[in-house]
Design a protein around this motif. Sequence first.
Motif, PDB file in Angstrom:
ATOM      1  N   VAL A 244     -26.304   4.439-112.924  1.00 34.14           N
ATOM      2  CA  VAL A 244     -25.036   5.145-113.157  1.00 34.14           C
ATOM      3  C   VAL A 244     -24.132   4.157-113.376  1.00 34.14           C
ATOM      4  O   VAL A 244     -23.191   4.016-114.576  1.00 34.14           O
ATOM      5  CB  VAL A 244     -24.533   6.049-112.012  1.00 34.14           C
ATOM      6  N   ILE A 245     -23.727   3.168-112.557  1.00 27.38           N
ATOM      7  CA  ILE A 245     -22.625   2.048-113.009  1.00 27.38           C
ATOM      8  C   ILE A 245     -22.770   1.189-114.050  1.00 27.38           C
ATOM      9  O   ILE A 245     -22.036   1.161-114.782  1.00 27.38           O
ATOM     10  CB  ILE A 245     -22.590   1.453-111.581  1.00 27.38           C
ATOM     11  N   PRO A 246     -24.049   0.817-114.398  1.00 26.04           N
ATOM     12  CA  PRO A 246     -24.323   0.126-115.446  1.00 26.04           C
ATOM     13  C   PRO A 246     -24.319   0.790-116.711  1.00 26.04           C
ATOM     14  O   PRO A 246     -23.335   0.190-117.629  1.00 26.04           O
ATOM     15  CB  PRO A 246     -25.846  -0.350-115.608  1.00 26.04           C
ATOM     16  N   LEU A 247     -24.095   2.052-116.613  1.00 27.77           N
ATOM     17  CA  LEU A 247     -24.001   3.002-117.976  1.00 27.77           C
ATOM     18  C   LEU A 247     -22.528   3.347-118.190  1.00 27.77           C
ATOM     19  O   LEU A 247     -22.228   3.345-119.142  1.00 27.77           O
ATOM     20  CB  LEU A 247     -24.869   4.252-117.801  1.00 27.77           C
ATOM     21  N   VAL A 248     -21.928   3.540-117.126  1.00 25.62           N
ATOM     22  CA  VAL A 248     -20.652   3.707-117.096  1.00 25.62           C
ATOM     23  C   VAL A 248     -19.841   2.436-117.735  1.00 25.62           C
ATOM     24  O   VAL A 248     -18.898   2.520-118.427  1.00 25.62           O
ATOM     25  CB  VAL A 248     -19.769   4.045-115.749  1.00 25.62           C
ATOM     26  N   SER A 249     -20.235   1.406-117.204  1.00 21.10           N
ATOM     27  CA  SER A 249     -19.742   0.016-117.602  1.00 21.10           C
ATOM     28  C   SER A 249     -19.824  -0.182-119.120  1.00 21.10           C
ATOM     29  O   SER A 249     -18.979  -0.540-119.620  1.00 21.10           O
ATOM     30  CB  SER A 249     -20.254  -0.976-116.483  1.00 21.10           C
ATOM     31  N   ALA A 250     -21.226   0.502-119.441  1.00 18.35           N
ATOM     32  CA  ALA A 250     -21.481   0.061-120.828  1.00 18.35           C
ATOM     33  C   ALA A 250     -20.713   0.766-121.946  1.00 18.35           C
ATOM     34  O   ALA A 250     -20.248   0.335-122.818  1.00 18.35           O
ATOM     35  CB  ALA A 250     -23.139   0.334-120.940  1.00 18.35           C
ATOM     36  N   PHE A 251     -20.339   2.182-121.397  1.00 18.77           N
ATOM     37  CA  PHE A 251     -19.663   3.039-122.188  1.00 18.77           C
ATOM     38  C   PHE A 251     -18.148   2.329-122.257  1.00 18.77           C
ATOM     39  O   PHE A 251     -17.520   2.470-123.375  1.00 18.77           O
ATOM     40  CB  PHE A 251     -19.473   4.435-121.743  1.00 18.77           C
ATOM     41  N   ALA A 252     -17.580   2.086-121.242  1.00 19.94           N
ATOM     42  CA  ALA A 252     -16.144   1.438-121.090  1.00 19.94           C
ATOM     43  C   ALA A 252     -16.152   0.141-121.899  1.00 19.94           C
ATOM     44  O   ALA A 252     -15.092  -0.046-122.489  1.00 19.94           O
ATOM     45  CB  ALA A 252     -15.640   1.145-119.576  1.00 19.94           C
ATOM     46  N   ALA A 253     -17.249  -0.807-121.893  1.00 22.07           N
ATOM     47  CA  ALA A 253     -16.982  -2.002-122.631  1.00 22.07           C
ATOM     48  C   ALA A 253     -16.757  -1.578-124.158  1.00 22.07           C
ATOM     49  O   ALA A 253     -16.263  -2.370-124.671  1.00 22.07           O
ATOM     50  CB  ALA A 253     -18.425  -2.735-122.355  1.00 22.07           C
ATOM     51  N   GLN A 254     -17.620  -0.493-124.539  1.00 25.64           N
ATOM     52  CA  GLN A 254     -17.552  -0.190-126.058  1.00 25.64           C
ATOM     53  C   GLN A 254     -16.151   0.268-126.205  1.00 25.64           C
ATOM     54  O   GLN A 254     -15.511   0.273-127.559  1.00 25.64           O
ATOM     55  CB  GLN A 254     -18.559   0.909-126.364  1.00 25.64           C
ATOM     56  N   SER A 255     -15.178   0.780-125.315  1.00 26.21           N
ATOM     57  CA  SER A 255     -14.054   1.168-125.495  1.00 26.21           C
ATOM     58  C   SER A 255     -13.028   0.036-125.333  1.00 26.21           C
ATOM     59  O   SER A 255     -11.957   0.164-124.630  1.00 26.21           O
ATOM     60  CB  SER A 255     -13.455   2.362-124.576  1.00 26.21           C
TER      61      SER A 255
END
Length: 429
Positions: A244-255
């Motif tokens: 969960v945390i790695p995926l949320v971080s990845a989405f936010a890094a794209q933003s």
Amino acid sequence: MLDDEGETSVFVNRDLVEPDTIIDEERIVGRDDQLEAVVSYLKPTLQGNRPPNMLLYGPAGTGKSLIIGAVTQQIVDLCQSKGERFGVVDINCQPINTLDQAVFELVQTVANDVDAEVGVPETGVSTKKKYRRLYELINEHYDSVIFILDEIDLLVGRRANDEPAYSKLLYQLSRASNTNEIEGQVSVAALTNDPKFMEDIDGRAESSFNPRDVYFPDYDANQLRQILENRRDAFRPDALTDDVIPLVSAFAAQSHGDARKAIDLFRGAGDLADERGDEKVREKHVRESQEEIDKDRSLKLIEGLTTQKKISLYATASVAHFSNRSGSSVPSPVGFKVYQWVTDQIDADQMTRETYVKYVKELSTYGLISTARKSRGRGRGMYMEFTFTSDPEAMMNRIVDDTRLEAIANQEDLLQSVVSAQLREFHNQ
């Protein structure tokens, strides 16, 4: 249904994943330099001295509000322990259209904080009277005060002599102590995403405001991940799967490193798990929450735009939608010509080309479009090019909820012909 406690929530402290929650210093990540700067600038308040004004700038979601909120809250607590009254007057300028509205919002914020009557109506009295009531409340209830003006660059208002409303507001507030209108110490902190914000300020306002700059860069992927790890205890210890945390971080890094979007997504995934009665937050909750956040953010933003900004966005989106030649890229001269046609059709006020470009550029701070400066060739000048990050047709459909633009939506063939004609003229020049 209300009495039924239902399933156990995945949350134990949901406030920790609210983006505007003031958090403890140990939870702040990657902002040591900025925290140290803001503390050093505001520390004179504790000695009864006037702190300098500040300009906190950097992309959205990089911790500007978080840092200034955390530090001022600690100063409030320390002053209270000494029997001193430190006021924090914090407003967001994004939904405010005029200088008069901004001053009323400040009055209302102070009145709510000190549990006093607002004392002036929202309309029907001069801005000067609202300023007078603001100073009266501050002098009566605070020994010193800081004004925090978030998204200050969006307070353009009605320009007089080409001076934006935020320039006038900064001038008045930053000099209120020197003119004895406010008896205690006054500081102003302006927060903006625009690194060139100071270029449009009137000379008198610039001299009076004269801020110390604090720059906030984007968070990187590792910092975003640590931010979320530091708020993991918002959830039950066994509620998050490892991805969960790695995926949320990845989405936010794209933003572009937006921590606010990361926290929104983190909370949204938990809410989705609760709604479905799931005991764990999983990858599927994160992905579905991301889709919903994208839809909701665009919708809420568009609903809150002024009519002029809606017209500007609608005209620009129509060029992107109907253009076969340039895809989703919109040259600003073409967008402005279509904007002029739309305003003529619905008998709306018509802004200058500079104002149109400014309105559209503002939307880039919310991720709806990206902007780039382009050259038309040697000796032929420059122009702005706008590129939509999401479907321009969907954007147009949402804007049509404004009844004034319904008439244009019902003339799709005519609008398409106007767009095509303006694009041909632009590319043939």
